[in-house]
Design a protein around this motif. Sequence first.
Motif, PDB file in Angstrom:
ATOM      1  N   UNK A   1     -31.013  34.585 -10.130  1.00 56.49           N
ATOM      2  CA  UNK A   1     -30.420  34.700 -11.295  1.00 56.49           C
ATOM      3  C   UNK A   1     -30.594  33.655 -12.208  1.00 56.49           C
ATOM      4  N   UNK A   2     -30.263  34.148 -13.523  1.00 56.42           N
ATOM      5  CA  UNK A   2     -30.483  33.324 -14.766  1.00 56.42           C
ATOM      6  C   UNK A   2     -29.446  32.252 -14.675  1.00 56.42           C
ATOM      7  N   UNK A   3     -29.660  31.042 -14.881  1.00 56.94           N
ATOM      8  CA  UNK A   3     -28.808  29.854 -14.688  1.00 56.94           C
ATOM      9  C   UNK A   3     -28.470  29.308 -16.115  1.00 56.94           C
ATOM     10  N   UNK A   4     -27.369  29.197 -16.410  1.00 62.26           N
ATOM     11  CA  UNK A   4     -27.173  28.758 -17.741  1.00 62.26           C
ATOM     12  C   UNK A   4     -26.070  27.354 -17.650  1.00 62.26           C
TER      13      UNK A   4
END
Lengths: 272, 426
Positions: A3-6
């Motif tokens: 998943x996209x990591x912010x």
Amino acid sequence: MAPRLIIEAGRTDRQYWRDLWRYRELFLFLAWRDLLIRYKQTAVGVTWSIIRPLLTMLALVLAMKVGKLHSGGVPAPLFVFCAMLPWQFFSTALSESGNSLVNNPHLISKVYCPRLVIPASSVITCFVDFLISFGFMALMLAWYHLMPPVNIFFLPFFMLLMFGASFGTGVWLSALMVKYRDFRFIVPFVVQFGLYVVPVIIMTGDVEEKWRLLYSLNPIVGIIDGFRWCLLGGEHRIFVPGLIASVVGVLLLVWSGLWYFRRTERTFADMI
Amino acid sequence: MSNAIIVAENISKRYHLGQASGAGQGIRHIVEHAIRNPAKWWEERRALRKLRQEEFWALRDVSFTVNQGDVVGIIGRNGAGKSTLLKVLSRITEPTTGRIEIDGRVASLLEVGTGFHGDLSGRENIFLNGAVLGMTRVEIRRKFDEIVAFSEIEKFLDTPVKRYSSGMFVRLAFAVAAHLEPEILIVDEVLAVGDSSFQKKCLGKMDEVARGGRTILFVSHNMAVMRQLCNKGLLLDKGQILKAGTISEVVDTYLAAGVEHEGHWRRETEVPKKELIYILEASVFNREGVTSGHLDCTEDFSIEIKVQANGTFGKAQIALSILNKEGVIILTTCQDDRAREYRPIPAGKHTYRVKIPGNFLAPDTYYLRIVTHQPHMEHHDLMESLVSFHVEDVGSLRSVFNDARVGIVEPVLEWTATPVNNAGAK
């Protein structure tokens, strides 16, 4: 695809608990490492985890005899050892997890992992010692031909409390230790004195009624009482207000420990 | 079309300079002073707070985009913010402002062998280190044989790693890291350790990883390696991006702008209090003992390094490398080479001087790189390309013979000629 990591200032929370789950293996590996190296290059190895509490117990039993303290209708060694089970766990977990972060600076400043894994795994390591001591306790019960009462079924609850108290305090200490190395000196001191403050050689029932609730504010007191109630029964009864104080105290410790840890965690790498 | 895998917007990281000293003073000091002399304590607190306001921006408004499959070389002088950037990207420390979006799993290798424990065997350490780097047990088990083969330590798998030679230790540590399979790999200058054949193997492995379509962010001071391995470059200076583009553009900019001093450099900023060995000064002296940036190719010259050790170090090394314009290391020499073992460096200031023979370096422009470190343990300080010197052609062999002699060194060597006695040969 992961998943996209912010990454953003003040926003590690969202992924945190998921990461904690992902790193559960590291948690086990660290505990496993600590266990492996614990008794490396010692002559008698794991026997140490029996010798230490045994010697302490003998000294305390002697102290009881000298001070003419009574042990509530059970043999003094059982009386003392039963209290030492949770106390020994608490005190070793305290020092181990308290030191865990400062002893592993590279895990903090060179890799990413949810830092909570580090103190938590040291608490688990101490549990192995606890199990060994517990086996010894069983042997002692058999030796004295004493059958634990049915209350023993409540033991897991008190063990959970014991875990909570150790984890909560350990997390607090480990985070504080990063900033204030003073705790390196405070912890052994607390452990040493604690033995006399908690009811290892006295019965909580002997404490004067008006002081009893105050005494029970120390969550360890309720836990030791619980252990005696579960394993020895008889004259050892649960002091309900004290137990409630213990449970509340432990919950408070765990919650505040996590809160403080999470708050300071982001600066660990800059500080250690 | 390549797609963005890392998007960083305006990231900044602030450090408080006072923080380090404030953290060390402890509770006892605070309480004692507060009780003994409240007025003075309050005054000190205010002073301290003021000190804390003295801040240092390790990164300032850094924005960049990395595309899938890029191999990005991050270049910059010491203190330019390279390591901070890697730490922010790998979530070790939090940015003060800004936002980064990353698509994919990140593995960072900022140090070789993090989590290794000397008392554990090689086998146990593979599992432990793998877990520290974020691998699962299943993954490690699947890769286990490959890791062992790569590290070439099969025979010592069950020996505690504290009995390993340092070379073996590094090999094993890199082998574990090299077999991570993240979408994004972040590598700090960890390849500086290990022997050259192993370094080559490591670089080969990284190349292979990059060809596999994975994204790599890589910090190195070796420009030759950078050119070979990377396709994109990012030049940092004082926490800001000076240039971003293809690797050759960036390396050229760096080399052109990098050197500020000919023949002499002195630390301008205050030496940190940290317990490390810091480089204070570096100078090049010609045969007459005069600081100079221009040397006669036939004459001896010497290089002097002044360091300050904030503590005594049992095994510490001061390593001096001479690099040419292309970033190729001509040689590396250390203060303890003669002793053939690591020597202690006591606390205090010391001057080291090394003599370089004449008729050795070919006429060219050279740069100095000085590293203070505890080998295989900790990097202390690094001075990179701040001092340059020119070896001038005043009667070199190529000018004497007027030929196109090749080679990066130009020693005058002993030749002997023996007439062959045909009769004696029979």
